[in-house]
Structure formats: C-alpha cells, structure tokens
Design an enzyme around this catalytic site. Structure first.
Site, mmCIF file in Angstrom:
data_model
loop_
_atom_site.group_PDB
_atom_site.id
_atom_site.type_symbol
_atom_site.label_atom_id
_atom_site.label_comp_id
_atom_site.label_asym_id
_atom_site.label_seq_id
_atom_site.Cartn_x
_atom_site.Cartn_y
_atom_site.Cartn_z
ATOM 1 N N GLU A 252 0.836 -1.211 0.000
ATOM 2 C CA GLU A 252 0.000 0.000 0.000
ATOM 3 C C GLU A 252 0.867 1.256 0.000
ATOM 4 O OE1 GLU A 252 -2.930 -0.393 -0.892
ATOM 5 O OE2 GLU A 252 -3.098 -2.523 -0.419
ATOM 6 N N HIS A 255 1.733 2.196 -3.453
ATOM 7 C CA HIS A 255 0.649 2.997 -4.031
ATOM 8 C C HIS A 255 0.684 4.415 -3.453
ATOM 9 C CE1 HIS A 255 -1.431 -0.129 -6.239
ATOM 10 N NE2 HIS A 255 -1.639 -0.885 -5.183
HETATM 11 ZN ZN ZN Z 1 -2.319 -2.898 -5.259
#
Ligand code: ZN
Length: 488
Positions: A252, A255
């Site tokens: 995450e 991202h």
């Molecule tokens: Zn992902």
C-alpha cells in the site's frame, strides 16, 4: 475533482471508522456526490470548451496542455458514450449480481450465479460496442482500455504467452525440488501493537510522508488519495501472520508514495496530476512489496529493527530465514493468497477465460470445467469446489471485465523498471541493506511519479526503459531469485 475527492474521503471513512448503522446515509451521500460530479463530466459546456481548446494550435504545441486535453477528451467520451439507460442497468445488474455471487459462493452453487454472469457479460458487450472497438481489435480491447489506456489484448497476449511458457515449468521444477524454506516463522506470535510500530518505522524510513498521509486498519487493505496532502492507507493485523501486515503495508505504501509523488500540489484536478493507469499504479506497489520487501538486503536492515521492536520473539532468526520464508512458492487454489510466481498464472487464466466468455467462445456453463482444467495444467492443483474455484473473486460480479490483466501488467512493469533502475543505481543492494531508500525513491519520483498522466503506460515504459513492455525482466527476476533459493 473536489467533488470526487469528497467521495474518496467518505469512502475511506466507510471502510475504517464509520458506524455500521450509517451505511444507508453514506450510500445517499455518495450517490448525491457522484451525480453532481457526473453532471459536470458530461456537461455540454465542457464539450464546447474542449472543442475550442482542441482547435487551438498553441495548446497542441504545449506537451502538458496537449496531454491534459487528450485525457479530458477521453474522460468525456467514456462518460458520454454510454446511454443513461445502459449505465442504470449496469449499476442495477451488478449490484444484484454481487448479492447473487456472495450467496452462490457461500453455498458453492455456480448454477445460481450463472444467469447473472450471462447478464454481466451481455452488458459488457453492449458497453464495448458503445465505446467502440478499435480497428483490427476485438470487443475485449474496448473494456481493457478503460483500466489500462493504450493497451490491447494482442499486446497483453504477447507478454502473457511468453510468461506462461516459462513460469509453468519454473513452478513445476520448484514443486519437484527437495528444498523447502523453513516454516518456523509461521509459528511465531507478535501482538498487533508491536506490528503497527514496526510498520510505521519502516514506512517512515522508506519515504512515505505521514504528515500528508495515514495508516489505519480495515478488513481489506487499500490506499486512497483524495488530493494534495492527503493519502490514506490501511492494513490489517493478525498475531499469527505477523509478516503479512508488513508486506501488505509495503504494498500500500508503494501505491501511497506514487500518489504523494504525483504533481497534485501544482495541478490538482488536471489529468497530468493523476496516475496514468492501474498497471503502473500496481507496478509501484509490487516493487516495494516484492522487489524491495522480499529481498535479502532489505531483511539485513529490517530484521534488527524488527527484533528491537518485537522483543525476544525473533531471537535466533536470520535474514536468510526471513528471505526464504517470504519467497515460499506453493501452488494453491486462491489468487489473493498466491506467491509472487504462481500469482501471474492465476491472472492469465482469468484473462483467457473472461475473453473467451465475452466473445462467446466459452459458454458460461462451461466455466467451472475450463477453470479446473487450467488449474490442473498450469499449477498442478485439483479444484475441489467452485467456491475455491471460479467463484472466488468479486470482479466479474461487479461487472469488471478487463480488469484482471492489470495485476500482472503491474508485475511486468515493476520488473522492467527495476531492471532499468538497478543499472543506474549499481550500489542499490548495499543502500537497501543500510536502510537507505532515498536514491530509489528519488529515481521513481523522477522517472515515474512526477509524470502523472502525461504519458500513457506503454509510452512511459519505452521512455524509461528504451523498449516496449517485455516479459523478460519479470522472468529473469523470478528465475534469478527462485532457482538458487530452491537449489534448481
Ligand atoms: Zn495494489
């Protein structure tokens, strides 16, 4: 953009802290906001402005303005090409199909979901027709383009075909090898509070900016970035699987750092301040999760930190042991639990089957048989029931056809970027082993993040690596790591 960012904040709230009884109100709030945003996306005034700008030679000559115009045009066309009746039917069918899927999965009853899947496919065929099938292409291309602009089925097939041809034997060799990583780490227990502390220390060090972001808890981990200065990630904690939370947080954070590196402060609301595709977004998360977080140098640095944070639990554990454990390859039934190597075979299976169903080559009633046969062929796994077979994923019930390939495209982009950046940062392993991530993040900011949506993914890949997306870097990376680990 501001309306959509408000929806994003409400969506985050819903998954993290909202009381369950507020669900009905939240649905109304989100639907009101999305109606307002949609009105603006399809407004005739926007069409007039777009046309005026598209006729302006000075704007066409400015690369940033031209990229913005290209993407605003695309968004406008996507939003206006579907008749309202189809949009409404799509929303209604997918929401009922999702209920039917949940129920069918629970009762392991594919037959009750099949008619819904038929309808979802029918509506996707209608959608593809409205979007327009590119010359020489196929209906699937029109759907894929929504998630991965500029990518075609033919290109995906070229990359996937070569990947599958070498991955399947690699996995068979691993299954046949006598080496098995030590599974002792799976028996250790670490309290959630200690895991959270380690996650924070590591994410801060790799470069996630907590002044402009958060890490919270949700059932399914995700990352949402409403706008400049606001990037929110989630993870989950389980005492018995203490490395899962860290690995998922690194994913995450990949991202999240991409979102934080987009030029939002200067250009919020403009396409050039947005991610260019799902595949590129996923390349960033997979790189931090896999290439960094499952590497030996990373654990040379992170293990002492983990020992320090967890107390005595990790006494006697070595970086090699963690490295082996995190790279265990084990063909299994479930995509979301799959390791780095077998994961791609799960995706390629879905890509081939959804294309077959969309184009009518694979009748829906034959899906379970085709699924099970392919699992046997590629992974050597027998599927005991549809619950753990073709009913395991939510995507098709949500109406998403053409989404699955973006996961493996993300892996392939990550490996190709990784190869390029390693050539330019020859000292990288030593830096990672010292807990220094500035050069790596700086490279990603410079080459990937700051461009936002300026280049489509295929063009970005060529600019960065000098060639189109290829399966070779991913194969070389996986073979280079797994063959020695398994003594093959
Ligand atoms: Zn992902």
């Amino acid at each position: 953009a501001v309306l959509s960012s408000a929806s994003a904040t409400l969506g985050w709230d819903q998954e993290t802290v909202m009381p369950p009884a507020a669900a009905a109100l939240r649905a109304e709030q989100l639907s009101a906001l999305s109606a307002l945003a949609h009105e603006r996306r399809v407004s005739p005034r926007l069409a007039e402005l777009l046309e005026a700008c598209e006729g302006d030679a000075a704007l066409a000559a400015d690369p940033v303005a031209a990229a913005n115009l290209r993407e605003i045009r695309r968004d406008y066309d996507l939003a206006t090409r579907l008749p309202t009746s189809l949009v409404r039917e799509f929303a209604e069918v997918s929401s009922r199909a999702m209920e039917a899927w949940k129920d069918a999965r629970e009762r392991d009853d594919f037959a009750s979901f099949a008619p819904w899947l038929e309808r979802v496919l029918e509506l996707n065929r209608a959608k593809a027709e409205c979007y327009g099938v590119p010359a020489g292409g196929e209906p699937y291309d029109a759907l894929l383009d929504e998630y991965e602009p500029g990518m075609t089925s033919a290109q995906v097939q070229r990359v996937f075909g070569a990947l599958r041809a070498r991955l399947a034997p690699l996995i068979a060799d691993i299954a046949a090898s006598a080496t098995r990583p030590d599974a002792r780490l799976a028996t250790l227990r670490v309290p959630a509070a200690a895991q959270e502390k380690l996650n924070r220390r590591i994410l801060e060090t790799i470069g996630f900016d907590f002044r402009a972001g958060r890490l919270d808890v949700s059932t399914h981990p995700f990352c949402e970035s409403p706008g400049p200065g606001d990037t929110r990630m989630t993870t989950r904690y389980s005492e018995e699987a203490f490395l899962d939370s860290l690995v998922s947080s690194l994913h995450e954070a990949g991202h999240g750092m991409y979102e934080q590196g987009l030029p939002k402060a200067e250009a919020f609301g403009q396409p050039i301040a947005q991610a260019t595709s799902l595949g590129i977004h996923e390349s960033q998360s997979r790189m931090w999760e896999n290439m960094v977080g499952r590497s030996r140098p990373f654990w040379e640095w992170a293990l002492p930190l983990a020992r320090d944070t967890f107390g005595g639990v990790l006494d006697g554990t070595t970086a090699d042991e963690v490295f082996g454990f995190l790279n265990t390859v084990e063909p299994g039934l479930t995509r979301v639990e799959a390791d780095e190597a077998t994961y791609n075979l799960h995706i390629m299976l879905r890509f081939d089957l959804e294309r077959g169903m969309l184009h009518g080559d694979l009748p829906v009633r034959d899906l379970p048989g085709a699924w099970n046969e392919r699992m046997r062929q590629d992974l050597g796994v027998e599927v005991p029931d549809d619950r753990r077979g073709c009913l395991q994923d939510i995507h098709w019930s949500m109406g998403a056809v053409g989404y699955f390939p973006t996961y493996t495209l993300g892996n392939a982009y990550a490996a190709q970027f990784w190869e390029a950046l390693r050539a330019q940062l020859p000292d990288l392993d030593a830096q990672v082993a010292r807990g220094e991530f500035g050069a790596l993040l700086g490279w990603l900011r410079e080459n990937v993040h700051r461009h936002g949506g300026r280049y489509r993914a295929p063009e970005l890949c060529e600019r960065i690596t000098g060639r189109p997306l290829s399966p070779e870097p991913l194969l070389a990376y996986l073979e280079g790591k797994l063959r020695p680990l398994y003594g093959i």
